[in-house]
Design a protein around this motif. Structure first.
Motif, mmCIF file in Angstrom:
data_model
loop_
_atom_site.group_PDB
_atom_site.id
_atom_site.type_symbol
_atom_site.label_atom_id
_atom_site.label_comp_id
_atom_site.label_asym_id
_atom_site.label_seq_id
_atom_site.Cartn_x
_atom_site.Cartn_y
_atom_site.Cartn_z
ATOM 1 N N ALA A 70 65.420 30.909 39.227
ATOM 2 C CA ALA A 70 64.188 31.040 38.444
ATOM 3 C C ALA A 70 63.153 31.897 39.171
ATOM 4 N N GLY A 71 63.621 32.952 39.831
ATOM 5 C CA GLY A 71 62.731 33.879 40.510
ATOM 6 C C GLY A 71 62.166 33.365 41.817
ATOM 7 N N LEU A 72 62.701 32.276 42.325
ATOM 8 C CA LEU A 72 62.186 31.666 43.541
ATOM 9 C C LEU A 72 63.318 31.442 44.538
ATOM 10 N N ARG A 73 63.125 31.874 45.762
ATOM 11 C CA ARG A 73 64.136 31.709 46.816
ATOM 12 C C ARG A 73 63.966 30.331 47.439
ATOM 13 N N ARG A 105 57.384 27.612 47.853
ATOM 14 C CA ARG A 105 57.283 27.090 46.486
ATOM 15 C C ARG A 105 55.847 26.707 46.154
ATOM 16 N N ALA A 106 55.146 26.114 47.101
ATOM 17 C CA ALA A 106 53.743 25.740 46.869
ATOM 18 C C ALA A 106 52.874 26.979 46.667
ATOM 19 N N LYS A 107 53.147 28.008 47.463
ATOM 20 C CA LYS A 107 52.387 29.258 47.333
ATOM 21 C C LYS A 107 52.650 29.918 45.982
ATOM 22 N N ALA A 108 53.905 29.923 45.540
ATOM 23 C CA ALA A 108 54.258 30.508 44.240
ATOM 24 C C ALA A 108 53.611 29.730 43.093
ATOM 25 N N ALA A 109 53.565 28.410 43.220
ATOM 26 C CA ALA A 109 52.934 27.588 42.181
ATOM 27 C C ALA A 109 51.444 27.888 42.098
ATOM 28 N N GLY A 115 47.363 33.082 37.925
ATOM 29 C CA GLY A 115 47.869 34.317 37.340
ATOM 30 C C GLY A 115 47.273 34.606 35.976
ATOM 31 N N VAL A 116 47.675 35.704 35.418
ATOM 32 C CA VAL A 116 47.202 36.152 34.114
ATOM 33 C C VAL A 116 47.889 35.341 33.022
ATOM 34 N N GLU A 117 47.138 35.035 31.986
ATOM 35 C CA GLU A 117 47.693 34.359 30.825
ATOM 36 C C GLU A 117 48.785 35.234 30.223
ATOM 37 N N PRO A 118 50.002 34.715 30.025
ATOM 38 C CA PRO A 118 51.102 35.537 29.515
ATOM 39 C C PRO A 118 50.801 36.194 28.170
ATOM 40 N N ALA A 119 50.058 35.506 27.309
ATOM 41 C CA ALA A 119 49.755 36.072 25.999
ATOM 42 C C ALA A 119 48.857 37.299 26.115
ATOM 43 N N LEU A 120 48.032 37.363 27.145
ATOM 44 C CA LEU A 120 47.142 38.500 27.320
ATOM 45 C C LEU A 120 47.835 39.662 28.025
#
Length: 150
Positions: A70-73, A105-109, A115-120
């Motif tokens: 899921a994009g996370l190592r 994982r904590a940093k990615a969360a 992060g930017v709203e996916p809809a925008l």
């Protein structure tokens, strides 16, 4: 003798020597099916002791597994073996995640949270509920010259 499906422990004298990598990834609940585990291994998303393995490679207690999911190592150390997929607490006892992996994982969360709203993010495509409301509101109040001539 250890039966098929029993979790083997290092102290158990008749413990299973190893379990197939794809089966262990499935039993540890990293992948929903063994087929998905095999696919990830084939694509090079899984490494055992810094080596690219085959799905049939035996996993042993103490092996270090690195996987991209899921994009996370994630980096885990094998602490137990199992041929069966059991409840989540049993699956989590099969491995220990490294401190670096937990920090990543904590940093990615946190980055996802800010992060930017996916809809925008995407300009074209289906409008969001908010966009539809703005369109309806705009159409209600906009008046064209043709509407006044009727």
């Amino acid at each position: 003798m250890s039966r098929k499906g029993e979790a083997a422990s290092p102290s158990h004298p008749t413990a299973v020597a190893g379990v197939r990598l794809d089966k262990w990834l499935w039993a540890a609940r990293f992948f929903k099916t063994r087929a998905l585990a095999v696919e990830a291994i084939g694509h090079g998303h899984v490494a055992v002791n810094q080596q690219s393995p085959k799905a049939s490679r035996d996993v042993r207690v103490g092996d270090q597994i690195s996987l991209l999911h899921a994009g996370l190592r994630r980096q885990v150390i094998v602490r137990g073996l199992s041929h069966l997929r059991g409840p989540a607490p049993v699956a989590q006892a099969l491995y220990e995640e490294t401190a670096e992996s937990i920090a990543d994982r904590a940093k990615a969360a946190e980055l996802r949270r800010y992060g930017v709203e996916p809809a925008l993010d995407h300009a074209a495509g289906r409008p969001t509920k908010r966009d539809r409301r703005e369109l309806v509101d705009w159409q209600r109040w906009s008046v064209s010259i043709d509407d006044n001539n009727r």
